[in-house]
Design an enzyme around this catalytic site. Structure first.
Site, PDB file in Angstrom:
ATOM      1  N   TYR A   1      -1.477  -1.252  -8.760  1.00 61.62           N
ATOM      2  CA  TYR A   1      -0.834  -2.199  -7.887  1.00 61.62           C
ATOM      3  C   TYR A   1      -1.660  -2.719  -6.694  1.00 61.62           C
ATOM      4  O   TYR A   1      -1.482  -3.606  -6.302  1.00 61.62           O
ATOM      5  CB  TYR A   1       0.355  -1.574  -7.324  1.00 61.62           C
ATOM      6  CG  TYR A   1       1.720  -1.596  -8.351  1.00 61.62           C
ATOM      7  CD1 TYR A   1       2.331  -2.632  -8.523  1.00 61.62           C
ATOM      8  CD2 TYR A   1       1.942  -0.359  -8.934  1.00 61.62           C
ATOM      9  CE1 TYR A   1       3.551  -2.803  -9.437  1.00 61.62           C
ATOM     10  CE2 TYR A   1       2.656  -0.412  -9.935  1.00 61.62           C
ATOM     11  CZ  TYR A   1       3.717  -1.470 -10.183  1.00 61.62           C
ATOM     12  OH  TYR A   1       4.672  -1.416 -11.208  1.00 61.62           O
TER      13      TYR A   1
ATOM     14  N   GLY B   1      -4.539  -4.785  -4.912  1.00 63.19           N
ATOM     15  CA  GLY B   1      -5.158  -5.780  -5.383  1.00 63.19           C
ATOM     16  C   GLY B   1      -4.331  -6.898  -6.065  1.00 63.19           C
ATOM     17  O   GLY B   1      -3.401  -6.803  -5.836  1.00 63.19           O
TER      18      GLY B   1
ATOM     19  N   HIS C   1       4.483  -2.735  -1.024  1.00 61.66           N
ATOM     20  CA  HIS C   1       4.087  -4.175  -0.506  1.00 61.66           C
ATOM     21  C   HIS C   1       4.070  -5.240  -1.254  1.00 61.66           C
ATOM     22  O   HIS C   1       4.684  -6.399  -0.969  1.00 61.66           O
ATOM     23  CB  HIS C   1       2.637  -3.770  -0.139  1.00 61.66           C
ATOM     24  CG  HIS C   1       2.047  -4.929   0.857  1.00 61.66           C
ATOM     25  ND1 HIS C   1       1.130  -5.631   0.045  1.00 61.66           N
ATOM     26  CD2 HIS C   1       2.196  -5.269   1.818  1.00 61.66           C
ATOM     27  CE1 HIS C   1       0.682  -6.609   1.229  1.00 61.66           C
ATOM     28  NE2 HIS C   1       1.369  -6.578   2.093  1.00 61.66           N
TER      29      HIS C   1
ATOM     30  N   ASP D   1       3.248  -5.959   5.784  1.00 56.54           N
ATOM     31  CA  ASP D   1       1.949  -5.576   5.928  1.00 56.54           C
ATOM     32  C   ASP D   1       1.817  -4.233   6.982  1.00 56.54           C
ATOM     33  O   ASP D   1       0.723  -3.540   6.690  1.00 56.54           O
ATOM     34  CB  ASP D   1       0.919  -6.768   6.535  1.00 56.54           C
ATOM     35  CG  ASP D   1       0.748  -7.895   5.720  1.00 56.54           C
ATOM     36  OD1 ASP D   1       1.060  -7.539   4.444  1.00 56.54           O
ATOM     37  OD2 ASP D   1       0.097  -8.851   6.027  1.00 56.54           O
TER      38      ASP D   1
END
Length: 147
Positions: free
Chosen positions: A55, A57, A75, A121
């Site tokens: 996951y 990238g 994320h 983030d």
């Protein structure tokens, strides 16, 4: 006009034409990079997360290989939720935040696109900082490991 000047002018025009067709780069990724560096106190370069597991990238799928990969999966899912907000493009939306001694604080109004992306983030950066890093999961074969 001098031929040398014409050559320079032509080069500038071609450069500008090329720049006009290049898609904009995600501005938010610069901020996300800085958040990661804040949370991990610069102990690991951000590019180490770019091709990690299933996951971390661009894209993602299958079963996360470990805790760090689950941070990236979460994320990705968070960005998916943020995209449901009006005119919210998480990869391009910039936000306001502070970094003080490794503590990240989002500054935009709660409920806004900016705040949602910032929170995605911030949570991911803190998750990365707390998760073990397994070198064996860097640049793994998606086809073999993530189905």
């Amino acid at each position: 006009m001098n031929p040398a000047h014409l050559l320079v002018l032509a080069a500038v025009c071609v450069s500008l034409l090329g720049a006009a067709i290049v898609p904009p780069q995600p501005l938010n990724l610069y901020q996300f990079n800085n958040m990661i560096q804040c949370a991990n106190h610069g102990n690991r370069p951000t590019w180490h997360y770019a091709h990690y597991g299933c996951y971390c990238g661009k894209g993602g799928g299958g079963t996360a290989v470990d805790e760090l990969d689950r941070c990236c999966q979460t994320h990705d899912n968070c960005y998916g939720e943020a995209e449901k907000l009006p005119k919210c493009s998480p990869y391009y939306k910039t936000y306001k935040y502070d970094c003080s001694e490794g503590k990240l604080t989002c500054k935009d109004a709660p409920g806004s696109c900016e705040r949602s992306v910032c929170d995605c983030d911030r949570v991911a950066a803190n998750c990365f900082a707390g998760a073990p890093y397994n070198n064996d999961n860097f640049f793994i074969s998606f086809k073999e490991n993530c189905q």
